[in-house]
Motif scaffolding. Structure first.
Motif, PDB file in Angstrom:
ATOM      1  N   MET A 170      35.686  42.362  42.581  1.00 34.23           N
ATOM      2  CA  MET A 170      36.051  42.541  43.981  1.00 34.23           C
ATOM      3  C   MET A 170      36.734  43.896  44.189  1.00 34.23           C
ATOM      4  O   MET A 170      37.460  44.370  43.309  1.00 34.23           O
ATOM      5  N   ASP A 171      36.496  44.485  45.341  1.00 31.97           N
ATOM      6  CA  ASP A 171      37.158  45.726  45.722  1.00 31.97           C
ATOM      7  C   ASP A 171      38.676  45.491  45.746  1.00 31.97           C
ATOM      8  O   ASP A 171      39.138  44.417  46.139  1.00 31.97           O
ATOM      9  N   LEU A 172      39.439  46.490  45.346  1.00 32.03           N
ATOM     10  CA  LEU A 172      40.892  46.339  45.211  1.00 32.03           C
ATOM     11  C   LEU A 172      41.572  45.980  46.536  1.00 32.03           C
ATOM     12  O   LEU A 172      42.498  45.167  46.555  1.00 32.03           O
ATOM     13  N   LEU A 179      38.870  40.243  39.831  1.00 38.79           N
ATOM     14  CA  LEU A 179      38.657  41.639  39.425  1.00 38.79           C
ATOM     15  C   LEU A 179      37.664  41.780  38.279  1.00 38.79           C
ATOM     16  O   LEU A 179      36.861  42.712  38.263  1.00 38.79           O
ATOM     17  N   VAL A 180      37.717  40.878  37.322  1.00 35.34           N
ATOM     18  CA  VAL A 180      36.865  41.015  36.140  1.00 35.34           C
ATOM     19  C   VAL A 180      35.495  40.369  36.357  1.00 35.34           C
ATOM     20  O   VAL A 180      34.465  41.004  36.126  1.00 35.34           O
ATOM     21  N   LEU A 183      45.466  34.351  36.843  1.00 40.43           N
ATOM     22  CA  LEU A 183      44.139  33.726  36.871  1.00 40.43           C
ATOM     23  C   LEU A 183      43.254  34.318  37.970  1.00 40.43           C
ATOM     24  O   LEU A 183      42.082  34.625  37.730  1.00 40.43           O
ATOM     25  N   LEU A 184      43.824  34.475  39.154  1.00 36.68           N
ATOM     26  CA  LEU A 184      43.047  35.047  40.252  1.00 36.68           C
ATOM     27  C   LEU A 184      42.665  36.494  39.978  1.00 36.68           C
ATOM     28  O   LEU A 184      41.568  36.934  40.335  1.00 36.68           O
ATOM     29  N   SER A 185      43.557  37.232  39.351  1.00 36.65           N
ATOM     30  CA  SER A 185      43.259  38.623  39.020  1.00 36.65           C
ATOM     31  C   SER A 185      42.078  38.718  38.064  1.00 36.65           C
ATOM     32  O   SER A 185      41.170  39.526  38.266  1.00 36.65           O
ATOM     33  N   ILE A 186      42.091  37.884  37.058  1.00 33.34           N
ATOM     34  CA  ILE A 186      40.980  37.882  36.102  1.00 33.34           C
ATOM     35  C   ILE A 186      39.687  37.467  36.798  1.00 33.34           C
ATOM     36  O   ILE A 186      38.656  38.118  36.645  1.00 33.34           O
TER      37      ILE A 186
END
Length: 123
Positions: A81-83, A76-77, A70-73
Motif C-alpha cells: 500500500m502507498d504510504l 506495507l509488505v 501486524l497491520l504494517s506487515i
C-alpha cells in the motif's frame, strides 16, 4: 489458563461468571465502557481504588503496538500500500478498534491484581 479465560471473555477475574462491563456491546455509545462497581455473582470490587484503571493504559499500549505491527506487515509488505494511504488506513482501523482495546486493557489490568477463586460466592 484462568487469567486468559477471564480476559478473553471479559469476565470477573475472581469467579469467572460475572461480566466486567454493563453492556456486551463495546460500541454502545451509552454505557459502552461502564463497569459495575461490584461483580453481581461474587461481589468482587471492580473499583479497587480511585483511578485504578488509569494503569490499564500500560496494558493497552502493547496491544496497540502489536496491532500496528501486524497491520504494517500486512499493508506495507504483502499489499504494498502507498504510504499515505497506509497511515490513513492504520489510523482509521485503530480508531475503530479503540473500544475493544480499552476493554481488553481493563480486563488484563484487573486480572493482574485479582486471582481466581474456585468457590467464590457473594458473602
Amino acid at each position: 489458563m484462568s487469567k486468559l479465560f477471564s480476559v478473553a471473555r471479559l469476565k470477573c477475574p475472581r469467579c469467572h461468571k460475572g461480566d466486567l462491563f454493563v453492556k456486551q456491546n463495546p460500541y454502545s455509545f451509552k454505557d459502552g465502557m461502564k463497569m459495575p462497581d461490584r461483580c453481581p455473582v461474587c461481589g468482587q470490587d471492580f473499583q479497587i481504588e480511585p483511578g485504578f484503571y488509569i494503569g490499564a493504559l500500560w496494558t493497552s499500549f502493547p496491544i496497540v503496538i502489536f496491532i500496528m505491527a501486524l497491520l504494517s506487515i500486512l499493508l506495507l509488505v504483502f499489499i504494498k500500500m502507498d504510504l499515505n494511504w497506509f497511515f490513513v488506513t492504520l489510523t482509521l482501523i485503530l480508531f475503530l478498534l479503540q473500544p475493544l482495546i480499552i476493554r481488553l486493557g481493563r480486563a488484563i489490568w484487573i486480572n493482574i491484581f485479582v486471582d481466581y477463586e474456585e468457590d467464590a460466592i457473594e458473602e
